[in-house]
Design an enzyme around this catalytic site. Structure first.
Site, short mmCIF file in Angstrom:
data_model
loop_
_atom_site.label_atom_id
_atom_site.label_comp_id
_atom_site.label_asym_id
_atom_site.label_seq_id
_atom_site.Cartn_x
_atom_site.Cartn_y
_atom_site.Cartn_z
N GLY A 213 -27.59 62.32 25.26
CA GLY A 213 -27.75 60.87 25.20
C GLY A 213 -28.95 60.50 26.07
CB ALA B 91 -27.95 60.22 31.24
CB SER C 56 -27.26 56.82 24.46
OG SER C 56 -26.81 57.38 25.64
CB ALA D 128 -26.35 51.36 23.52
CD GLN D 129 -24.06 46.81 18.13
OE1 GLN D 129 -24.10 45.60 18.14
NE2 GLN D 129 -23.14 47.48 17.45
CG HIS E 71 -17.86 45.43 24.15
ND1 HIS E 71 -17.79 44.30 23.36
CD2 HIS E 71 -19.15 45.56 24.52
CE1 HIS E 71 -19.01 43.77 23.27
NE2 HIS E 71 -19.85 44.52 23.97
NE ARG F 125 -21.96 49.93 31.41
CZ ARG F 125 -22.33 49.27 30.32
NH1 ARG F 125 -23.36 48.44 30.34
NH2 ARG F 125 -21.66 49.43 29.19
CB SER G 153 -24.71 51.81 30.46
OG SER G 153 -24.93 51.20 29.22
C1 SIN Z 1 -23.38 45.20 23.96
O1 SIN Z 1 -24.43 45.21 23.33
O2 SIN Z 1 -22.61 44.25 23.94
C2 SIN Z 1 -23.02 46.40 24.78
C3 SIN Z 1 -24.09 46.73 25.72
C4 SIN Z 1 -23.54 47.40 26.93
O3 SIN Z 1 -22.60 48.18 26.83
O4 SIN Z 1 -24.03 47.11 28.02
#
Ligand code: SIN
Length: 495
Positions: free
Chosen positions: A11, A13, A40, A43-44, A226, A366, A371
């Site tokens: 990913g 990292a 990773s 991730a959006q 989330h 976080r 991230s």
């Molecule tokens: C998101 O796009 O809502 C997630 C991004 C994240 O995990 O910081």
């Protein structure tokens, strides 16, 4: 002859470590094919960086500390946010095409951020764009040998320090690599939960192996949910609906159409993620439903949020006209292998970076889009350090640490439901104790590595009796006030 370094995980990292360790030879190990299967890549939102007018790293640090409930390692926070601009520049230099307009990078906004500071690519496909660019670089880098479609099976030790790794290829053949420095960049634990946004490979195997090898753990109880995973049964990870949608004007609603976050936090829909996840959880737990109303974004969905639009359409929902059903889902582990600022664990030669590691930067919760920033900033730092600090020459291992038995599939399903119920956005002591007892009474779990890892997580949650950040216990009266330890900044109106 330079001593090779093993990096497990590809990913953001792992790729950042591998690329930055040049010219030291790197053996890069990944379960999937290059560029595939990492969290990773899913991730959006983007990468948080204080690049906008009126913004600065100090404000970014303050938002990170508030979201983290003040549990963060402050030195690491200040270092992280100070690296954001150079992280973006480095990624752009590796070929990532971030979205720009005439004034510079387009900046989105997400929960917990007092300003627009999310740098993104291809709208809401930032992770995929970054991983594709870094993987392409790694595939052609002369110092990297890529063992793709290989799974980490064991870590070799000699006199208590790392001596190598054992891998299994797709055909089950064992491959041994002798190395005195091993970096774990294996991601998180979301796949241990019934509802998660993480890919199936985020099963905690790297964390479990490090703990079996004697590495110290930190903050295992802090697991982030989330708030807006699409609540549909897709037989796998739940599709994520980025917080940036709310940053652009989408609104969470209850089943009656009322704004769900109204009056519940000064930042409303853009409150820190733990707060919003709990409210969505409570609404659903009380028998109601939660919906993301992105209809106000209209045609902006096609240009700025193509992933969200495609996710909705794949389920027969047109988010330009219809609300999307949402539920909280396990998303990110703030805890992990305890490491210092360089990524060194308590086992000599064993390093960890990214989600599998815990250097305290995220505290108890976080901040959104920190991230990817963490992965690239701490990954580059560790890679550069390892380029010039090779551990003493490797000797053959005299002890092999392996995970041992896997839980049978039916027991694994039970475990995922147990963890979703007991270690979710809202917890209590009785639920945690019941889950521990059920694991202990199920031989397929108590003897499997997944059961042992879950037991560590549950004990950590039981031991922290106060509520803090993402660890929210309903059975501790002192809890809620602790979250206010760091005063919420006086945000202006959300534009
Ligand atoms: C998101 O796009 O809502 C997630 C991004 C994240 O995990 O910081």
């Amino acid at each position: 002859m330079r001593k090779p370094l093993v990096v497990v995980g590809a990913g953001i990292a792992g790729l950042s470590v591998a690329l930055s360790a040049a010219p030291r030879p790197v053996w890069l190990v990944s379960r999937g094919r290059p560029g595939e299967a990492s969290a990773s890549a899913l991730a959006q939102g983007g990468v948080a960086a204080a690049l906008g007018e009126g913004d600065d790293p100090a404000q970014h640090a303050q938002d990170t500390l508030v979201a983290g409930a003040g549990h963060n390692d402050e030195e690491n926070v200040h270092w992280l946010v100070s690296q954001a601009a150079s992280a973006i520049a480095w990624l752009a230099g590796q070929g990532v095409c971030f979205d720009r307009d005439a004034s510079g990078y387009c900046l989105g906004r997400e929960g917990g951020h007092g300003r627009h500071r999310i740098v993104h690519a291809r709208g809401d496909a930032t992770g995929a764009a970054i991983v594709a660019a870094l993987a392409a670089r790694a595939e052609t880098a002369a110092h990297i040998t890529w063992f793709d479609a290989h799974a980490l099976q064991g870590i070799g030790l000699r006199a208590g320090r790392v001596a190598g790794v054992r891998l299994a290829d797709a055909a089950g053949e064992t491959v041994g690599l002798q190395a005195a420095d091993v970096v774990l960049a294996t991601g998180g634990i979301g796949a241990l939960f019934a509802a998660t946004t993480n890919p199936p490979g985020a099963d905690g195997a790297g964390l479990a192996l490090a703990l079996e090898a004697g590495a110290q753990a930190r903050d295992l109880e802090f697991i982030q949910f989330h708030p807006t995973a699409l609540a549909v049964d897709v037989g796998g990870p739940l599709p994520l609906l980025t917080e940036a949608l709310r940053g652009a004007g989408a609104v969470l609603r209850d089943g009656d159409g009322h704004a769900l976050m109204a009056g519940r936090h000064p930042l409303g829909d853009l409150a820190p993620r733990d707060v919003v996840a709990r409210e969505v959880w409570r609404e659903r737990h009380a028998g109601g439903s939660a919906w993301l109303d992105a209809t106000a974004l209209g045609d902006r969905l096609a240009s700025d949020f193509p992933t969200a639009l495609a996710i909705g359409r794949a389920q027969g929902i047109d988010p330009r006209r219809q609300w999307l059903p949402v539920a909280p889902a396990a998303h990110f582990h703030m805890g992990g292998v305890s490491v210092d600022a360089l990524g060194r664990s308590t086992v000599p030669g064993l390093h960890a970076v990214g989600e599998v590691a815990c250097n305290g930067v995220h505290g108890a919760n976080r901040l959104a889009s920190n991230s990817l920033l963490e992965g690239v900033a701490f990954g580059r730092r560790l890679g550069a350090w390892l380029a010039s600090h090779a551990s003493a020459p490797g000797a053959t291992a005299d002890e092999w640490i392996t995970l041992g038995d896997d839980a049978p599939p039916c027991d694994l399903r039970t475990l995922r439901c147990l963890l979703a119920q007991s270690l979710g956005p809202v917890r209590d002591g009785d639920g945690l104790r019941r889950a521990l007892a059920e694991i202990a009474a199920t031989p397929g779990l108590s003897q499997a590595w997944q059961g042992r890892l879950a037991t560590r997580l549950l004990h950590a949650a039981l031991a922290r009796r106060d509520s803090l950040g993402a660890h929210w216990r309903e059975d501790t009266p002192a809890g809620p006030s602790i979250h206010q330890r760091i005063a919420t900044p006086a945000y202006g109106e959300i534009p």
